[in-house]
Enzyme design. Structure first.
Site, PDB file in Angstrom:
ATOM      1  N   ARG A  27     -22.621 -10.891 -45.814  1.00  0.00           N
ATOM      2  CA  ARG A  27     -21.476 -10.268 -45.138  1.00  0.00           C
ATOM      3  C   ARG A  27     -21.964  -9.014 -44.443  1.00  0.00           C
ATOM      4  O   ARG A  27     -22.798  -8.300 -44.960  1.00  0.00           O
ATOM      5  CB  ARG A  27     -20.352  -9.926 -46.121  1.00  0.00           C
ATOM      6  N   SER A  45       0.850  -1.186   0.000  1.00  0.00           N
ATOM      7  CA  SER A  45       0.000   0.000   0.000  1.00  0.00           C
ATOM      8  C   SER A  45       0.888   1.239   0.000  1.00  0.00           C
ATOM      9  O   SER A  45       2.015   1.218   0.499  1.00  0.00           O
ATOM     10  CB  SER A  45      -0.898  -0.006   1.241  1.00  0.00           C
TER      11      SER A  45
END
Length: 445
Positions: free
Chosen positions: A318, A279
């Site tokens: 497509r 930390s």
């Protein structure tokens, strides 16, 4: 500047995987598509569609070509795909070395999607090899942990509350079992995924006339890919299935991460997942960074898999928009899975198991984790509802007084139960060993 944590120099080492990400760099994508173009020329020469000399020239040019992605960018934005610009560059190279006639044979009868999708499949095959190898390493590590800790007794927890004794080996076997099924799923889906994509303009191979099927077969042979019953330009179920598999794998690993986070909490402290992270302000902290990454990557893939299901909605023969969604989502899911597997393998090798702490947790429960065993022991001598009533009342007193449940039951009832013999939590693991054995047998199979 980066907009993706996967590509960031800061967060990439935590959330990304360089080996799988390398399969999606611009240069790797272009090199793979050039490989498909060379294979197409070879297949067509075998079938007499183009000359052998033209095929050799195309293969040589494709092998030597290393186009700058930036040089193709403007036309890619214009065309919506990089293939037209790449084919133009390849044709120029072939024309320079073998003349215009050979250059005209480049990309004969194919469409952009044939080359792009087949190139993707070739890269996915390599990605599968990478991920499968990591799964194998993780299976080996988890199997070893499950076997080593089959006798390490700990509290089982249901709905986040202590329940009955289990072994840590059984918990690890519970992490391993779905991973084995993920491995089976991969083997089953590969034949549906690793397919040649070759259909020409609208999926008929019309430009190749009567040679289309022969060229298809030859191209599949050159690339060592299977042939689908028909071109799959607009049939994206194989890609979506693979994306689902990626999400299942990271979900399997995320479950491991979530368990490790909970077991590593200071108040529990039954495992320590590696060295932990520090930390900026609290020197005592040892944050479960690896397990947190497993959870985050699992949740990311769980959200992304829906995008691949959206990409199944191709319009007609497509669909450019649906196709682009795949480009956005699938690479990120693969990289996330690669990163998660790396974290999981590392954690499995660095996990510290505190058997003493686990035993202390059991002892601190004052026998409450053995309440089920007590009710069954009493049920041998009285109706089960009466036994459960006695145990529940004694459990309430044990919580209030800190005395052991079995001592209170011995005072409450004079039935001939050997309470001291039942106090050992290891006597109440049931079929845990048999379950571990079955999972380990599946892992070895």
């Amino acid at each position: 500047m980066t907009v993706s944590p996967f590509d960031s120099a800061l967060t990439g080492p935590l959330l990304s995987d360089a080996e799988t990400a390398a399969l999606f760099t611009d240069r790797t994508v272009l090199r793979t598509m050039l490989k498909v173009e060379a294979a197409l020329a070879e297949a067509q020469a075998r079938c007499g569609v183009i000359g052998a000399g033209a095929a050799s020239a195309i293969a040589a040019a494709a092998g030597a070509l290393d186009p700058d992605p930036a040089a193709l960018a403007a036309r890619t934005a214009e065309d919506g795909v990089p293939l037209p610009a790449l084919v133009a560059t390849l044709r120029q190279a072939v024309a320079a070395s073998a003349g215009d006639e050979a250059a005209q044979a480049v990309h004969w009868g194919a469409t952009s999607q044939d080359i792009i999708d087949t190139g993707l499949v070739l890269r996915l095959r390599r990605a599968i090899g990478i991920l499968d190898g990591r799964i194998a390493a993780l299976v080996t590590a988890l199997a070893g942990l499950a076997d080593a800790h089959r006798g390490t007794v700990m509290p089982g927890r249901t709905r986040s509350q202590q329940a009955t004794p289990i072994s840590f080996g059984l918990k690890v076997a519970g992490w391993l079992a779905p991973l084995l099924r993920d491995r089976d799923r991969l083997r089953e889906l590969k034949p549906r995924l690793l397919l040649l994509s070759f259909g020409g303009a609208s999926g008929t191979l019309g430009a190749l006339g009567g040679d289309g099927i022969a060229v298809e077969a030859a191209l599949a042979e050159v690339l060592d890919l299977a042939v689908s019953p028909m071109p799959w330009h607009a049939q994206r179920d194989g890609i979506a299935e693979f994306a689902g598999w990626l999400a299942l794998v990271t979900g399997t690993l995320g479950k491991i991460g979530r368990d490790l986070i909970l077991l590593a909490q200071n108040e529990v402290a039954e495992v320590r997942p590696g060295a932990g992270g520090g930390s900026s302000t609290m020197p005592q902290k040892s944050n479960p960074v690896g397990p947190e990454a497993l959870v985050a990557l699992a949740r990311f893939n769980a959200g992304m898999v829906g995008q691949l299901h959206h990409a199944m909605l191709h319009e007609h023969e497509r669909d450019g928009a649906a196709w682009q969604i795949e480009w956005l989502a699938l690479p990120q899911m693969l990289v996330a899975t690669g990163a998660a597997l790396n974290h999981a393998v590392a954690l499995s090798g660095s996990l510290k198991v505190d058997a003493v702490r686990m035993a202390a947790q059991l002892e601190a429960s004052h026998g409450l984790l053995l309440a089920e065993a007590a009710s069954f022991a009493l049920s041998a001598h009285m109706p089960r509802p009466e036994a459960q009533r006695l145990v529940k009342a004694a459990a309430t007193r044990a919580t209030a007084t800190g005395r052991h449940l079995f001592d209170l039951l011995a005072e409450t009832s004079d039935v001939p139960v050997d309470w001291p013999a039942l106090r050992d939590p290891a006597r109440h693991l049931g079929a845990a060993d048999a379950f571990i054995d079955r999972v380990l047998a599946a892992a070895a199979g």
